[in-house]
Design a protein around this motif. Structure first.
Motif, mmCIF file in Angstrom:
data_model
loop_
_atom_site.group_PDB
_atom_site.id
_atom_site.type_symbol
_atom_site.label_atom_id
_atom_site.label_comp_id
_atom_site.label_asym_id
_atom_site.label_seq_id
_atom_site.Cartn_x
_atom_site.Cartn_y
_atom_site.Cartn_z
ATOM 1 N N ASP A 271 4.222 1.328 -0.653
ATOM 2 C CA ASP A 271 4.266 2.111 -2.132
ATOM 3 C C ASP A 271 4.172 0.957 -3.038
ATOM 4 O OD1 ASP A 271 4.862 3.574 -4.084
ATOM 5 O OD2 ASP A 271 6.821 3.880 -3.472
ATOM 6 N N HIS A 351 13.708 1.888 -4.180
ATOM 7 C CA HIS A 351 14.395 2.915 -3.192
ATOM 8 C C HIS A 351 13.803 2.110 -1.857
ATOM 9 C CE1 HIS A 351 9.974 4.147 -2.814
ATOM 10 N NE2 HIS A 351 9.965 3.979 -4.236
ATOM 11 N N HIS A 358 10.318 7.741 -0.230
ATOM 12 C CA HIS A 358 11.722 7.587 -0.606
ATOM 13 C C HIS A 358 12.588 7.915 0.698
ATOM 14 C CE1 HIS A 358 10.013 9.037 -4.893
ATOM 15 N NE2 HIS A 358 9.749 7.729 -4.718
ATOM 16 N N THR A 394 11.669 -1.162 -2.375
ATOM 17 C CA THR A 394 10.683 -1.598 -3.304
ATOM 18 C C THR A 394 11.197 -1.974 -4.591
ATOM 19 O OG1 THR A 394 10.761 1.009 -4.829
ATOM 20 C CG2 THR A 394 9.303 0.710 -3.048
ATOM 21 N N GLU A 396 10.207 -1.931 -8.465
ATOM 22 C CA GLU A 396 9.137 -1.409 -9.320
ATOM 23 C C GLU A 396 9.821 -1.071 -10.991
ATOM 24 O OE1 GLU A 396 8.578 2.691 -8.352
ATOM 25 O OE2 GLU A 396 9.849 2.736 -6.600
ATOM 26 N N GLU A 435 5.089 -2.593 -8.924
ATOM 27 C CA GLU A 435 5.544 -2.136 -7.489
ATOM 28 C C GLU A 435 5.341 -2.965 -6.503
ATOM 29 O OE1 GLU A 435 5.462 2.014 -6.361
ATOM 30 O OE2 GLU A 435 7.466 1.813 -5.461
HETATM 31 MN MN MN Z 1 8.285 3.601 -5.334
#
Ligand code: MN
Ligand code: GLY
Ligand code: MN
Length: 456
Positions: A271, A351, A358, A394, A396, A435
């Motif tokens: 991600d 997350h 997620h 992550t 971000e 991120e």
């Molecule tokens: Mn993310």
């Protein structure tokens, strides 16, 4: 990705110096088995049938939406297209794969099982969905785990998606196995290739649609194979956090480019977000300053770091930038307490990441399912846990110029602290998000994303 990604797993034998996925898989499977055994015992079941799921059809049509497999199924083995199959597990026994392989000449059926994982399963092939019932191992109390269908009513399951079972599995899977980390390392390397191609397309003057095509081509993954809908945003489109379209027309003038897009390997997601300015201008200076803050936050991803605290630190970082770039004329601490930083950063710092983008379990206080509350005024934070070894999160942070939030700020009591001429001049850029995917390690964080970009 391998050429026949519809059937065979990513083998991962191509990375010099790193153990191949085939070598890491047995220990992974052992951990998954141990987690399921413990959860089944606590929840009072003697077996589990993990259902892969079935394709969903369009309303009044004979076509299906792209199939997404049950994450609990792909936790066991690297099969992403095995719809209507089951993994059945009785603690202490070899897991059983009930593999649905119909005879079909309209659609290509799932390929015969092959690869490093097959010897760890007892594989039972069924040609009709109803035959799976007889192929599941007999058990007195078998829990069903997956998307329920009425046709399973007569199959004798003791319970459907019992919460006590799910909570334990969701809590445990925040800590990744060596195999899972290697999948995510590789997913980041593929993503970095896509990002480089997208950046070049942006600077060459491509449209959002063309940039997206370049991204997929460089990753070697189709739109449906990506772990989430890629966000390809030029100019003020970057102010919509999950901007979902791909404009075919090139904008008359290009100011900025935000790309939040990534690849997956064996069902494990990356991600990744990067933001670019079209010029060496003050917006680029703001990106560079946020990048520095983002990297500093990433270095704090370690066991025993409370993610709530890190999220609040990110707000102080954003407030510093708002002050230093003369958007807000207040000491940074006050921007945070007055809720001004939240108008520019309206989402969480990060997350958990893994089988789902997620990933579940980010708010759990224990395997029993009680939750850790989010800090007041931060409703979109998805991770309130204290990090442990091998959690992947992550990092971000973002700073956006979102019209509806700016209107709210302007109409509120703190409007006078805002340098509106400066803010208005930056609306055309939309916003910034940076991120990375970071592994919490006592020996120091492993930043999968930065490491991947370094290999380019
Ligand atoms: Mn993310
Ligand atoms: N790509 C969605 C997110 O960053 O959470
Ligand atoms: Mn993202």
């Amino acid at each position: 990705m391998n050429r026949l990604s519809h059937s065979s797993p990513h083998q991962g034998a191509d990375r010099a110096g790193k153990p191949a996925l085939a070598d890491l898989y047995p220990t992974h499977l052992e951990t998954v088995g141990q987690r399921f055994s413990a959860a089944l015992e606590t929840a009072g079941f003697d077996a589990v049938a993990v259902f892969a799921g079935s394709p969903h059809g369009w309303f009044l049509d004979d076509q299906d939406y792209p199939f997404q497999i049950n994450p609990h199924f792909k936790n066991w083995l690297p099969l992403l297209h095995a719809h209507d199959s089951f993994v059945a597990y009785v603690p202490g026994q070899k897991p059983v794969l009930v593999y649905y392989q119909p005879e079909d000449y309209w659609y290509l059926p799932p390929a015969p099982p092959s690869g490093y994982w097959t010897r760890h399963f007892e594989i039972r092939i069924v040609r009709h969905t109803e035959d799976a019932k007889g192929a599941l191992p007999g058990a007195r109390r078998c829990a069903f785990l997956g998307e329920w269908q009425e046709r399973f009513k007569s199959w004798g399951f003791a319970d459907v998606n019992p919460e006590t079972l799910l909570n334990q599995l969701h809590y445990a899977r925040a800590a990744k196995t060596g195999y899972e980390l290697e999948c995510m390392r590789q997913a980041n390397i593929i993503s970095a290739k896509g990002h480089r191609a997208a950046e070049q397309a942006f600077h060459a003057g491509a449209s959002e649609f063309e940039i997206h095509t370049a991204f997929c081509a460089a990753c070697g993954q189709t739109d449906d194979e990506l772990p989430y809908h890629a966000i390809i945003a030029l100019n003020e489109h970057a102010a919509t956090l999950h901007y979902q379209y791909r404009e075919r027309e090139k904008p008359a003038r290009r100011h900025s480019f935000l790309i939040d897009a990534a690849a997956q390997v064996n069902g494990y997601a990356a991600d990744v977000t990067r933001t670019y300015s079209a010029e060496r201008d003050e917006f680029q200076a703001l990106i560079d300053a946020l990048d520095k803050e983002q990297q500093a936050l990433g270095k704090k991803v370690r066991p025993e770091t409370d993610f709530k605290t890190l999220h609040l630190e990110a707000h102080h970082a954003i407030a510093r930038l708002l002050h230093d770039f003369d958007f807000v004329r207040l000491p940074p601490g006050e921007s945070v307490t007055k809720g001004i930083s939240s108008m520019f950063l309206p989402h969480g710092l990060g997350h958990l990441l893994g089988l789902q983008v997620h990933d579940v379990g980010g708010l759990m206080a224990s395997p029993r399912g009680n939750l850790i509350p989010k800090p007041d005024g931060h409703p979109y934070l998805r991770n309130t846990r204290v990090l442990k070894e091998n959690f992947v999160t992550t990092i971000e942070p973002g700073l956006y110029f979102i019209p509806s939030l700016l209107e709210k700020l302007k109409a509120g009591p703190h409007s006078r602290h805002v340098n509106w001429a400066k803010v208005d001049a930056f609306r055309k850029f939309g916003g910034i998000r940076i991120e990375d995917n970071v592994v919490a390690r006592a020996a120091g964080p492993e930043n999968l994303t930065r490491d991947a970009f370094k290999t380019m």
